[in-house]
Write an enzyme that holds these catalytic residues in place. Sequence first.
Site, short mmCIF file in Angstrom:
data_model
loop_
_atom_site.label_atom_id
_atom_site.label_comp_id
_atom_site.label_asym_id
_atom_site.label_seq_id
_atom_site.Cartn_x
_atom_site.Cartn_y
_atom_site.Cartn_z
N THR A 97 0.87 -1.18 0.00
CA THR A 97 0.00 0.00 0.00
C THR A 97 0.90 1.23 0.00
O THR A 97 1.58 1.51 0.99
CB THR A 97 -0.92 0.02 1.23
OG1 THR A 97 -1.78 -1.12 1.18
CG2 THR A 97 -1.78 1.28 1.23
N LYS A 172 -7.57 1.01 -2.82
CA LYS A 172 -7.15 0.65 -1.46
C LYS A 172 -7.41 1.80 -0.49
O LYS A 172 -7.77 1.58 0.68
CB LYS A 172 -5.66 0.28 -1.44
CG LYS A 172 -5.12 -0.09 -0.06
CD LYS A 172 -5.84 -1.30 0.54
CE LYS A 172 -5.35 -1.60 1.98
NZ LYS A 172 -4.00 -2.17 2.01
N LYS A 240 0.16 5.33 8.37
CA LYS A 240 0.83 5.54 7.08
C LYS A 240 -0.19 5.55 5.95
O LYS A 240 -0.18 6.43 5.09
CB LYS A 240 1.88 4.44 6.87
CG LYS A 240 2.67 4.53 5.55
CD LYS A 240 2.08 3.69 4.44
CE LYS A 240 2.24 2.21 4.69
NZ LYS A 240 1.78 1.40 3.54
#
Length: 288
Positions: A97, A172, A240
């Site tokens: 990701t 995502k 993150k």
Amino acid sequence: MAKLAFLGLGVMGFPMAAHLKAAGHDVTVYNRSPEKAEAWVAANGGQSAPTPREAAAGADFVLSCVGNDDDLRSVCLGEDGAFSGMERGAIFVDHTTVSAAVTRELAAAATEMGLGYVDAPISGGQAGAENGQLSVMCGGAEEDYAKAAPVVAAYAKICRRLGEVGAGQMTKMCNQIAIAGLVQGLSESLAFARKAGLDIESVVEVISQGAAGSWQMENRHKTMAAGEFEHGFAVNWMRKDLAICLAAADEVGVSLPVTALVDQFYKDVQAMGGGRWDTSSLIARLTD
């Protein structure tokens, strides 16, 4: 069966690479700490390589699952990077990701070298990786995706192409945005039930069968109620990801007020020493 390289053997990558080997592929692994690569080979067979370039040499597909933008650049680029070892026509499939920006940057570099590139971030957590039940959201050229999808099927419950390079990463972000608000809502629900003197198991048994039901409720309510957070996707990694979400929101011009608020709640969890706790640890802010 294909000749593959897998870069990154963390809690997700280790079992994903194992599924590829079990499917009959010829798998070479690389990990920044070589001990993990040696342990993987001992458990699964195959072979390891000391650099991404050497792992990628002669591979039909190179797959990666590392930590962040900088980690991905480091395994792709440079003299020892995977791109330098790949042959024209080989395809790089990234399960990390990361930002859509670095995805497009690396895809452009791959194209210049005659390589295919598919961004394919995953959802489903450690259990999904171990059980081969991951959701894989992909971006890339149709022909690259069509070649990669049968390989990815070794650990995918569902695998879909959402558009050109970068579309997988943007999808995502949709996933992480949805999860952030959901986990906070579940945390508040369970904390409320406890304070109200209700039996949490009984409450969940009832409400999970209606509109409130979710994967998080089914799989995390027991550990949340028990204050057990030593599993699953870590808060540090979620922050993150949420930073990527919020930056992408600015880029496309959309407001994400709940996501921004939950990101700050995760910051509180980090301050409590929970950076490596599972994301369900949001409830820890609400308990005495």
